[in-house]
Design a protein around this motif. Structure first.
Motif, PDB file in Angstrom:
ATOM      1  N   SER A 254       0.823  -1.216   0.000  1.00  0.00           N
ATOM      2  CA  SER A 254       0.000   0.000   0.000  1.00  0.00           C
ATOM      3  C   SER A 254       0.856   1.264   0.000  1.00  0.00           C
ATOM      4  CB  SER A 254      -0.941  -0.002   1.205  1.00  0.00           C
ATOM      5  OG  SER A 254      -0.210   0.054   2.428  1.00  0.00           O
ATOM      6  N   ILE A 255       1.914   1.269   0.805  1.00  0.00           N
ATOM      7  CA  ILE A 255       2.762   2.468   0.894  1.00  0.00           C
ATOM      8  C   ILE A 255       3.518   2.681  -0.417  1.00  0.00           C
ATOM      9  CG2 ILE A 255       4.834   3.399   1.997  1.00  0.00           C
ATOM     10  CD1 ILE A 255       3.791   2.275   4.638  1.00  0.00           C
ATOM     11  N   THR A 256       4.061   1.609  -0.984  1.00  0.00           N
ATOM     12  CA  THR A 256       4.786   1.735  -2.249  1.00  0.00           C
ATOM     13  C   THR A 256       3.865   2.263  -3.348  1.00  0.00           C
ATOM     14  OG1 THR A 256       6.214  -0.111  -1.604  1.00  0.00           O
ATOM     15  CG2 THR A 256       6.213   0.524  -3.925  1.00  0.00           C
ATOM     16  N   SER A 257       2.656   1.717  -3.422  1.00  0.00           N
ATOM     17  CA  SER A 257       1.701   2.174  -4.442  1.00  0.00           C
ATOM     18  C   SER A 257       1.304   3.625  -4.215  1.00  0.00           C
ATOM     19  CB  SER A 257       0.450   1.280  -4.423  1.00  0.00           C
ATOM     20  OG  SER A 257       0.766  -0.045  -4.771  1.00  0.00           O
ATOM     21  N   ASN A 258       1.062   3.985  -2.955  1.00  0.00           N
ATOM     22  CA  ASN A 258       0.625   5.343  -2.666  1.00  0.00           C
ATOM     23  C   ASN A 258       1.726   6.360  -2.947  1.00  0.00           C
ATOM     24  OD1 ASN A 258      -0.228   7.667  -0.386  1.00  0.00           O
ATOM     25  ND2 ASN A 258      -1.952   6.604  -1.351  1.00  0.00           N
ATOM     26  N   LYS A 259       2.968   5.992  -2.714  1.00  0.00           N
ATOM     27  CA  LYS A 259       4.090   6.887  -3.030  1.00  0.00           C
ATOM     28  C   LYS A 259       4.137   7.167  -4.532  1.00  0.00           C
ATOM     29  CE  LYS A 259       7.223   6.016   0.848  1.00  0.00           C
ATOM     30  NZ  LYS A 259       8.543   5.530   1.295  1.00  0.00           N
ATOM     31  N   LYS A 260       3.883   6.130  -5.318  1.00  0.00           N
ATOM     32  CA  LYS A 260       3.905   6.320  -6.776  1.00  0.00           C
ATOM     33  C   LYS A 260       2.745   7.192  -7.228  1.00  0.00           C
ATOM     34  CE  LYS A 260       6.307   1.973  -7.728  1.00  0.00           C
ATOM     35  NZ  LYS A 260       6.235   0.629  -8.378  1.00  0.00           N
ATOM     36  N   ILE A 261       1.597   7.033  -6.572  1.00  0.00           N
ATOM     37  CA  ILE A 261       0.433   7.841  -6.929  1.00  0.00           C
ATOM     38  C   ILE A 261       0.665   9.305  -6.560  1.00  0.00           C
ATOM     39  CG2 ILE A 261      -2.004   8.269  -6.373  1.00  0.00           C
ATOM     40  CD1 ILE A 261      -2.224   5.214  -5.861  1.00  0.00           C
ATOM     41  N   LYS A 262       1.228   9.549  -5.391  1.00  0.00           N
ATOM     42  CA  LYS A 262       1.389  10.917  -4.895  1.00  0.00           C
ATOM     43  C   LYS A 262       2.621  11.612  -5.460  1.00  0.00           C
ATOM     44  CE  LYS A 262      -2.162  10.897  -2.161  1.00  0.00           C
ATOM     45  NZ  LYS A 262      -3.304  11.790  -2.437  1.00  0.00           N
ATOM     46  N   SER A 263       3.530  10.859  -6.038  1.00  0.00           N
ATOM     47  CA  SER A 263       4.793  11.441  -6.478  1.00  0.00           C
ATOM     48  C   SER A 263       4.608  12.318  -7.700  1.00  0.00           C
ATOM     49  CB  SER A 263       5.800  10.331  -6.781  1.00  0.00           C
ATOM     50  OG  SER A 263       6.983  10.882  -7.298  1.00  0.00           O
ATOM     51  N   GLU A 285      -4.975   7.774   3.522  1.00  0.00           N
ATOM     52  CA  GLU A 285      -5.369   6.922   2.399  1.00  0.00           C
ATOM     53  C   GLU A 285      -4.939   5.472   2.628  1.00  0.00           C
ATOM     54  OE1 GLU A 285      -4.138   8.541  -1.320  1.00  0.00           O
ATOM     55  OE2 GLU A 285      -5.249  10.426  -1.039  1.00  0.00           O
ATOM     56  N   ILE A 286      -3.853   5.291   3.359  1.00  0.00           N
ATOM     57  CA  ILE A 286      -3.440   3.926   3.729  1.00  0.00           C
ATOM     58  C   ILE A 286      -4.520   3.282   4.591  1.00  0.00           C
ATOM     59  CG2 ILE A 286      -1.700   2.528   4.914  1.00  0.00           C
ATOM     60  CD1 ILE A 286      -0.708   3.831   2.317  1.00  0.00           C
ATOM     61  N   LEU A 287      -5.095   4.069   5.497  1.00  0.00           N
ATOM     62  CA  LEU A 287      -6.172   3.560   6.347  1.00  0.00           C
ATOM     63  C   LEU A 287      -7.377   3.150   5.502  1.00  0.00           C
ATOM     64  CD1 LEU A 287      -7.436   3.051   9.127  1.00  0.00           C
ATOM     65  CD2 LEU A 287      -8.084   5.471   9.197  1.00  0.00           C
ATOM     66  N   ASN A 321      -5.210  -1.160  -8.176  1.00  0.00           N
ATOM     67  CA  ASN A 321      -5.233  -1.022  -6.714  1.00  0.00           C
ATOM     68  C   ASN A 321      -5.262   0.430  -6.250  1.00  0.00           C
ATOM     69  OD1 ASN A 321      -2.612  -0.158  -7.057  1.00  0.00           O
ATOM     70  ND2 ASN A 321      -1.677  -1.826  -5.873  1.00  0.00           N
ATOM     71  N   HIS A 322      -4.917   1.386  -7.155  1.00  0.00           N
ATOM     72  CA  HIS A 322      -4.956   2.795  -6.779  1.00  0.00           C
ATOM     73  C   HIS A 322      -6.370   3.244  -6.418  1.00  0.00           C
ATOM     74  CE1 HIS A 322      -5.924   2.844 -11.099  1.00  0.00           C
ATOM     75  NE2 HIS A 322      -6.617   3.948 -10.827  1.00  0.00           N
ATOM     76  N   LYS A 323      -7.378   2.534  -6.926  1.00  0.00           N
ATOM     77  CA  LYS A 323      -8.766   2.925  -6.642  1.00  0.00           C
ATOM     78  C   LYS A 323      -9.149   2.661  -5.188  1.00  0.00           C
ATOM     79  CE  LYS A 323     -10.498   2.358 -11.366  1.00  0.00           C
ATOM     80  NZ  LYS A 323     -11.577   1.781 -12.213  1.00  0.00           N
ATOM     81  N   LEU A 324      -8.404   1.762  -4.525  1.00  0.00           N
ATOM     82  CA  LEU A 324      -8.718   1.440  -3.136  1.00  0.00           C
ATOM     83  C   LEU A 324      -8.315   2.548  -2.171  1.00  0.00           C
ATOM     84  CD1 LEU A 324      -9.041  -1.401  -4.461  1.00  0.00           C
ATOM     85  CD2 LEU A 324      -8.177  -2.364  -2.324  1.00  0.00           C
ATOM     86  N   PHE A 325      -7.571   3.555  -2.656  1.00  0.00           N
ATOM     87  CA  PHE A 325      -7.178   4.684  -1.810  1.00  0.00           C
ATOM     88  C   PHE A 325      -8.198   5.831  -1.859  1.00  0.00           C
ATOM     89  CE2 PHE A 325      -3.071   2.766  -3.090  1.00  0.00           C
ATOM     90  CZ  PHE A 325      -2.551   2.483  -1.841  1.00  0.00           C
ATOM     91  N   THR A 326      -9.132   5.780  -2.810  1.00  0.00           N
ATOM     92  CA  THR A 326      -9.980   6.946  -3.076  1.00  0.00           C
ATOM     93  C   THR A 326     -11.143   7.087  -2.108  1.00  0.00           C
ATOM     94  OG1 THR A 326     -11.260   5.636  -4.678  1.00  0.00           O
ATOM     95  CG2 THR A 326      -9.386   6.906  -5.527  1.00  0.00           C
TER      96      THR A 326
END
Length: 596
Positions: A254-263, A285-287, A321-326
């Motif tokens: 989750s953290i690796t994916s979120n870093k790529k999304i936010k970068s 968003e990790i939560l 999997n990026h949709k699971l953060f929204t």
């Protein structure tokens, strides 16, 4: 002084014994700790140098035959000095050149023994230190007219330790050393020199000693959680459970994916982002991600199917999997939880929510920690001006040689992680800055990290709660010197500190130690050639110290010069306060401060 009144009566490889034939000819001219010189053969420009460690009283009329009976006539006794040989001194007509070791007393020994004069002592301590490298913060105990300088480069570019029991003057010694360092200048320029010191102050002692320092405490500290590495993140958020491997795997993903999304980084670097990359990710968003994963089910094709926020179905995979953060999504209405993470993250979600809602951790997990830039995070710790925002208030950090990080208000459960993160950031900064250096050994901004009460961060204990800070500081101890990051280890319990840390220290300022375990531990670390010098550790007065290491010409007992201003480390005057009239304490204000 009549040198014929001395007589060498015993010689060994490192010690000699000298009889003082008529002690009445001397009055306070030498004592234990005094330095003497002995002519070397027939060379009138070379002398063997020694230090008086003990003396014995010899009764001339006492013999084995008379047994020291009372009716035996008595006379004034003579004295036998035990002298530890420490080196040689050569005179070339201009300066005295002192060399440690390689002494020896040739046969037959000469008796032209004299005490070293002030000029010779000054040359011993200062002769091999260039004026640009001379750094002084103490005087010789045996003669307070003699400054005892150290080689500033050798003192600061290699780790050093300051140890001593409570009340021995440790804090004053630290303050004096740092005050001398930040006031030193190679020229007539105005303003600050280029020293950069970070003090990890657990008792709030050093603010008064450095009034111009950048002072950081729990009220204005901003430490971004997104700079935590994998080990620190898992120590903070994951507890050991039967299925913790599932948590760790999902947490990393989750953290690796979120870093790529936010970068916002350019695409070729974006693809290299990983779990430990120092880039932003959104913990909120990790939560959300974990709440969604906790509800996942499989369809008949064994695919995990979801409906996104617009109601469109999609299959969960690496690309979607990026949709699971929204936001909180709706899973497939009918499906099976077998082979999924369904209901396996309940405890993790609860723990993460508790951390995010804990106001004590706002400095690490709050909105300010999300907004602060990597650039300003570095600048606030190494003394460069920066503007920060915390809870709507603007914080201006000014240019300063010293940054004091008051750890007193940091919750104990995150103290190790806090120290670890700051230490690691500063080490990585030094490492990366070295790559940009124009010359191989150049360092634009050397850093000194001072750890007060270091046994609280790097103990010998292998408990998990100390792991983060211990790993970070031990790495600096082993590698930091190459990258312009050195340590000052300050402690009243040296025996409780990691052996790895102390083994990397090249210089020691050892003050009074009353605990036998600490005394023995320090003695084992120090050279065997010190003889009885280490036996004085329990009897040193406040402000006295034994300095040992590569930076000083020879191990010496010194008196630390007074520092101005002083740290806030004086003892509370209990009895004087108790004798005063009854004082109505403002308990209400204390509780208000307590509850903040």
């Amino acid at each position: 002084m009549n040198s014929e009144n001395f007589k060498i009566i015993s010689v060994s490889s490192n010690f000699i014994k000298i009889e003082v034939i008529d002690p009445t000819l001397f009055e306070n001219q030498f004592n234990i700790g005094s330095y003497i010189k002995i002519p070397y053969k027939n060379i009138n420009t070379k002398y063997v140098v020694g230090i008086i460690e003990n003396y014995n009283i010899k009764d001339k009329n006492f013999t084995e035959s008379n047994g020291g009976k009372e009716d035996t006539p008595t006379s004034d006794p003579s004295f036998v000095l035990e002298v530890k040989l420490i080196g040689t001194i050569s005179k070339n007509g201009i300066n005295d050149i002192f060399e440690r070791g390689g002494h020896g007393i040739p046969l037959p020994p000469n008796n032209g023994i004299e005490l070293l004069n002030e000029g010779e002592l000054n040359n011993i301590y200062s002769g091999k230190i260039s004026p640009n490298n001379k750094f002084c913060f103490s005087k010789l105990v045996q003669n307070i007219q003699i400054d005892v300088p150290v080689n500033g480069n050798k003192f600061f570019n290699k780790h050093f330790a300051i140890v001593g029991s409570t009340g021995s003057g440790k804090s004053h010694t630290v303050a004096k050393i740092l005050q001398e360092a930040i006031n030193a200048k190679a020229g007539d320029f105005k303003g600050l020199n280029n020293s950069h010191v970070v003090i990890f102050d657990i008792h709030g002692e050093y603010k008064t000693a450095f009034p111009s320092a950048n002072y950081i405490d729990i009220n204005n500290l901003i430490l971004p959680y997104w700079l935590l590495n994998s080990e620190e993140l898992e120590e903070l958020f994951i507890e050991t459970e039967t299925n913790d491997h599932n948590q760790r795997s999902a947490f990393q993903e989750s953290i690796t994916s979120n870093k790529k999304i936010k970068s916002n980084l350019y695409s070729e670097l974006k693809g290299k982002l990983n779990y430990d990359s120092p880039t932003f990710f959104d913990l909120s968003e990790i939560l959300i991600y974990f709440k969604n994963r906790n509800n996942e089910v499989k369809n008949k094709s064994n695919d995990i199917e979801w409906n996104d926020l617009e109601g469109s179905p999609f299959i969960f995979n690496e690309e979607t999997n990026h949709k699971l953060f929204t936001g909180i999504l709706k899973p497939l209405e009918k499906g099976t939880s077998t082979g999924t993470q369904n209901a396996k993250f309940i405890n993790f979600i609860s723990r993460l929510e508790i951390k995010l809602n804990d106001r004590r951790l706002d400095f690490l997990l709050g909105e300010a920690a999300k907004k602060i830039s990597f650039f300003d995070t570095i600048k606030q710790f190494i003394g460069y001006p920066c503007k920060l925002e915390n809870n709507g208030a603007n914080i201006d950090k000014t240019e300063s040689n010293v940054t004091i990080i008051d750890l007193g208000g940091i919750p104990f459960e995150v103290l190790s992680i806090t120290v670890s993160l700051i230490s690691r950031i500063l080490f990585e900064y030094g490492y990366q800055a070295t790559k940009l250096s124009r010359q191989k050994d150049e360092c634009e901004v050397p850093l000194l990290l001072v750890y007060e009460e270091a046994h609280k961060y790097v103990p010998k204990s292998d408990l998990v709660k100390f792991r983060a800070s211990k790993n970070a500081i031990e790495r600096i101890a082993k590698e930091g010197r190459k990258y312009g990051v050195t340590l000052a280890i300050v402690s009243q319990r040296p025996s409780e500190i990691s052996d790895t840390i102390f083994s990397q220290c090249n210089n020691f300022v050892t003050m009074r130690l009353t605990n036998p375990e600490d005394q023995n531990y320090v003695k084992r670390l120090l050279p065997d050639t010190l003889g009885n010098l280490t036996d004085s550790l329990s009897t040193l007065q406040s402000g006295e110290a034994l300095i040992i290491g590569e930076a000083i010409a020879l191990p010496s007992l010194v008196k630390i010069n007074l520092c101005t201003p002083e740290p806030k480390s004086s003892d509370i005057k209990y009895f004087e306060i108790w004798k005063e009239a009854w004082n109505d304490a403002n308990i209400e204000n204390v509780i208000k401060l307590w509850q903040k």
